[in-house]
Design a protein around this motif. Structure first.
Motif, PDB file in Angstrom:
ATOM      1  N   ARG A   1      87.404  -8.907  33.100  1.00 14.87           N
ATOM      2  CA  ARG A   1      86.077  -9.504  32.988  1.00 14.87           C
ATOM      3  C   ARG A   1      84.995  -8.434  32.882  1.00 14.87           C
ATOM      4  O   ARG A   1      84.987  -7.481  33.663  1.00 14.87           O
ATOM      5  N   ALA A   2      84.097  -8.635  31.911  1.00 11.85           N
ATOM      6  CA  ALA A   2      82.992  -7.682  31.750  1.00 11.85           C
ATOM      7  C   ALA A   2      82.060  -7.709  32.949  1.00 11.85           C
ATOM      8  O   ALA A   2      81.433  -6.710  33.285  1.00 11.85           O
ATOM      9  N   GLY A   3      81.976  -8.866  33.613  1.00 16.09           N
ATOM     10  CA  GLY A   3      81.097  -8.977  34.775  1.00 16.09           C
ATOM     11  C   GLY A   3      81.459  -8.008  35.881  1.00 16.09           C
ATOM     12  O   GLY A   3      80.596  -7.474  36.562  1.00 16.09           O
ATOM     13  N   PHE A   4      82.773  -7.774  36.061  1.00 17.97           N
ATOM     14  CA  PHE A   4      83.196  -6.841  37.101  1.00 17.97           C
ATOM     15  C   PHE A   4      82.788  -5.412  36.737  1.00 17.97           C
ATOM     16  O   PHE A   4      82.277  -4.668  37.570  1.00 17.97           O
ATOM     17  N   ALA A   5      83.007  -5.039  35.473  1.00 17.46           N
ATOM     18  CA  ALA A   5      82.692  -3.676  35.039  1.00 17.46           C
ATOM     19  C   ALA A   5      81.195  -3.403  35.113  1.00 17.46           C
ATOM     20  O   ALA A   5      80.761  -2.374  35.659  1.00 17.46           O
ATOM     21  N   LEU A   6      80.405  -4.317  34.578  1.00 21.12           N
ATOM     22  CA  LEU A   6      78.961  -4.073  34.576  1.00 21.12           C
ATOM     23  C   LEU A   6      78.365  -4.300  35.962  1.00 21.12           C
ATOM     24  O   LEU A   6      77.362  -3.673  36.315  1.00 21.12           O
ATOM     25  N   GLY A   7      78.984  -5.172  36.746  1.00 20.41           N
ATOM     26  CA  GLY A   7      78.544  -5.323  38.128  1.00 20.41           C
ATOM     27  C   GLY A   7      78.731  -4.038  38.911  1.00 20.41           C
ATOM     28  O   GLY A   7      77.910  -3.672  39.752  1.00 20.41           O
ATOM     29  N   SER A   8      79.826  -3.319  38.631  1.00 16.56           N
ATOM     30  CA  SER A   8      80.064  -2.029  39.289  1.00 16.56           C
ATOM     31  C   SER A   8      79.008  -1.006  38.888  1.00 16.56           C
ATOM     32  O   SER A   8      78.495  -0.256  39.720  1.00 16.56           O
ATOM     33  N   ALA A   9      78.686  -0.974  37.584  1.00 14.74           N
ATOM     34  CA  ALA A   9      77.636  -0.066  37.120  1.00 14.74           C
ATOM     35  C   ALA A   9      76.285  -0.446  37.717  1.00 14.74           C
ATOM     36  O   ALA A   9      75.488   0.420  38.102  1.00 14.74           O
ATOM     37  N   GLY A  10      76.026  -1.760  37.805  1.00 13.81           N
ATOM     38  CA  GLY A  10      74.779  -2.222  38.409  1.00 13.81           C
ATOM     39  C   GLY A  10      74.681  -1.875  39.883  1.00 13.81           C
ATOM     40  O   GLY A  10      73.603  -1.568  40.385  1.00 13.81           O
ATOM     41  N   LEU A  11      75.822  -1.903  40.576  1.00 10.05           N
ATOM     42  CA  LEU A  11      75.835  -1.528  41.987  1.00 10.05           C
ATOM     43  C   LEU A  11      75.375  -0.079  42.166  1.00 10.05           C
ATOM     44  O   LEU A  11      74.523   0.219  43.011  1.00 10.05           O
ATOM     45  N   LEU A  12      75.935   0.819  41.364  1.00  6.30           N
ATOM     46  CA  LEU A  12      75.547   2.227  41.463  1.00  6.30           C
ATOM     47  C   LEU A  12      74.092   2.431  41.038  1.00  6.30           C
ATOM     48  O   LEU A  12      73.366   3.231  41.638  1.00  6.30           O
ATOM     49  N   ALA A  13      73.672   1.704  39.993  1.00  6.99           N
ATOM     50  CA  ALA A  13      72.279   1.816  39.547  1.00  6.99           C
ATOM     51  C   ALA A  13      71.322   1.334  40.630  1.00  6.99           C
ATOM     52  O   ALA A  13      70.300   1.975  40.915  1.00  6.99           O
ATOM     53  N   GLY A  14      71.640   0.180  41.237  1.00  9.88           N
ATOM     54  CA  GLY A  14      70.782  -0.345  42.296  1.00  9.88           C
ATOM     55  C   GLY A  14      70.769   0.529  43.525  1.00  9.88           C
ATOM     56  O   GLY A  14      69.724   0.732  44.153  1.00  9.88           O
ATOM     57  N   LEU A  15      71.938   1.079  43.886  1.00 12.29           N
ATOM     58  CA  LEU A  15      72.024   1.950  45.061  1.00 12.29           C
ATOM     59  C   LEU A  15      71.209   3.228  44.850  1.00 12.29           C
ATOM     60  O   LEU A  15      70.391   3.612  45.694  1.00 12.29           O
ATOM     61  N   GLY A  16      71.418   3.893  43.710  1.00 16.20           N
ATOM     62  CA  GLY A  16      70.677   5.120  43.437  1.00 16.20           C
ATOM     63  C   GLY A  16      69.181   4.895  43.340  1.00 16.20           C
ATOM     64  O   GLY A  16      68.381   5.682  43.873  1.00 16.20           O
ATOM     65  N   SER A  17      68.801   3.802  42.670  1.00 14.95           N
ATOM     66  CA  SER A  17      67.371   3.508  42.522  1.00 14.95           C
ATOM     67  C   SER A  17      66.717   3.264  43.866  1.00 14.95           C
ATOM     68  O   SER A  17      65.595   3.725  44.129  1.00 14.95           O
ATOM     69  N   SER A  18      67.405   2.536  44.751  1.00 16.26           N
ATOM     70  CA  SER A  18      66.822   2.204  46.048  1.00 16.26           C
ATOM     71  C   SER A  18      66.757   3.416  46.968  1.00 16.26           C
ATOM     72  O   SER A  18      65.790   3.578  47.721  1.00 16.26           O
ATOM     73  N   VAL A  19      67.781   4.260  46.923  1.00 16.49           N
ATOM     74  CA  VAL A  19      67.732   5.497  47.715  1.00 16.49           C
ATOM     75  C   VAL A  19      66.547   6.350  47.274  1.00 16.49           C
ATOM     76  O   VAL A  19      65.759   6.837  48.098  1.00 16.49           O
ATOM     77  N   GLY A  20      66.410   6.536  45.952  1.00 17.42           N
ATOM     78  CA  GLY A  20      65.287   7.320  45.444  1.00 17.42           C
ATOM     79  C   GLY A  20      63.946   6.682  45.761  1.00 17.42           C
ATOM     80  O   GLY A  20      62.988   7.375  46.136  1.00 17.42           O
ATOM     81  N   GLY A  21      63.854   5.348  45.622  1.00 20.08           N
ATOM     82  CA  GLY A  21      62.603   4.659  45.915  1.00 20.08           C
ATOM     83  C   GLY A  21      62.202   4.768  47.370  1.00 20.08           C
ATOM     84  O   GLY A  21      61.020   4.960  47.695  1.00 20.08           O
TER      85      GLY A  21
END
Length: 263
Positions: free
Chosen positions: A171-191
């Motif tokens: 499922r593409a949702g799992f792959a992009l959800g994983s990328a979104g997890l890292l994007a959200g985590l990094g963005s929030s740490v930096g913010g």
């Protein structure tokens, strides 16, 4: 404050954002223009937890990072079917909605006035700089450890050939959800680090221009380009790109200020 220290702190708060968004841009092969909004999400959540709920700075940082990671996972899974221009437009929509909330929602975000008196762990900038180095270093080691993990390998496989990926029943949702997890985590740490550093949060810091800056920094030095054979290049290439785009204008400005003549 020393200009070198100021620029260094700016770069350190942006590095987790860049490393997180890189999972969308390079691993899943999708251009994202929502970095500014997601950066602001971490900053505002940190301010909300620390000021309104009275949670300590470290606890607020962890909570804001967890909420940002959850938001990124949901958004990634939700827009997994979008590719190319469709995903770019979807990410711009996310940016616009988040910025609209920051600017208009009074109870939590305080509208255009933002949030003031945001606490941070250390009062001196040098001590805070060392904290940022530690937090960014831990996040960088996390990404380094995930570099060859099944999580990112699936994300890259879906980005390289979606049809082949789907033909194996994945499922593409799992792959992009994983990328979104890292994007959200990094963005929030930096913010959150950004909010700590400035001790305030306002919507002007998270407009679309920040998203363009992050995307440009990621495209200046593409870590997957074969001509760049550096050690740790997935971490160093974004750092080189943002340093070029932020530090170079500061150096030029400082040069002209130092050599200006009175008229």
């Amino acid at each position: 404050m020393n200009m070198t220290l100021h620029v260094s702190l700016q770069l350190l708060t942006l590095l987790p954002l860049l490393w997180g968004i890189q999972s969308l841009t390079h691993d899943s092969r999708r251009l994202a223009l929502c970095a500014g909004g997601m950066f602001g999400l971490g900053a505002y959540l940190y301010a909300h937890f620390s000021v309104d709920w009275g949670i300590g700075p470290i606890g607020s940082l962890c909570l804001a990072s967890a909420c940002g990671a959850l938001f990124g996972t949901v958004m990634g899974a939700l827009f997994a079917s979008c590719r190319g221009p469709a995903f770019l437009l979807a990410s711009m929509a996310i940016q616009s909605v988040l910025f609209g909330l920051y600017y208009a929602a009074q109870p939590v975000f305080n509208g255009p006035f933002g949030r003031n008196n945001v606490p941070r762990v250390f009062d001196t900038d040098v001590e805070f700089f060392l904290l940022c180095v530690g937090v960014v270093g831990v996040f960088g080691m996390l990404l380094r450890g995930l570099e060859s993990s099944i999580l990112l390998r699936l994300t890259r496989a879906e980005g390289d050939d979606a049809n082949l990926f789907h033909s194996h029943g994945l499922r593409a949702g799992f792959a992009l959800g994983s990328a979104g997890l890292l994007a959200g985590l990094g963005s929030s740490v930096g913010g959150a680090l950004h909010a700590m550093y400035l001790r305030r949060v306002d919507p002007a810091s998270f407009e679309m221009g920040v998203s363009f800056l992050v995307l440009a920094a990621l495209l200046v030095f593409n870590p997957q380009a074969p001509k760049f054979e550096w050690p740790l290049k997935p971490l160093l290439a974004p750092a080189a790109g943002i340093t070029l785009l932020i530090a170079l204008p500061e150096v030029i400005r400082g040069f002209f200020v130092a050599h200006r003549t009175e008229i």
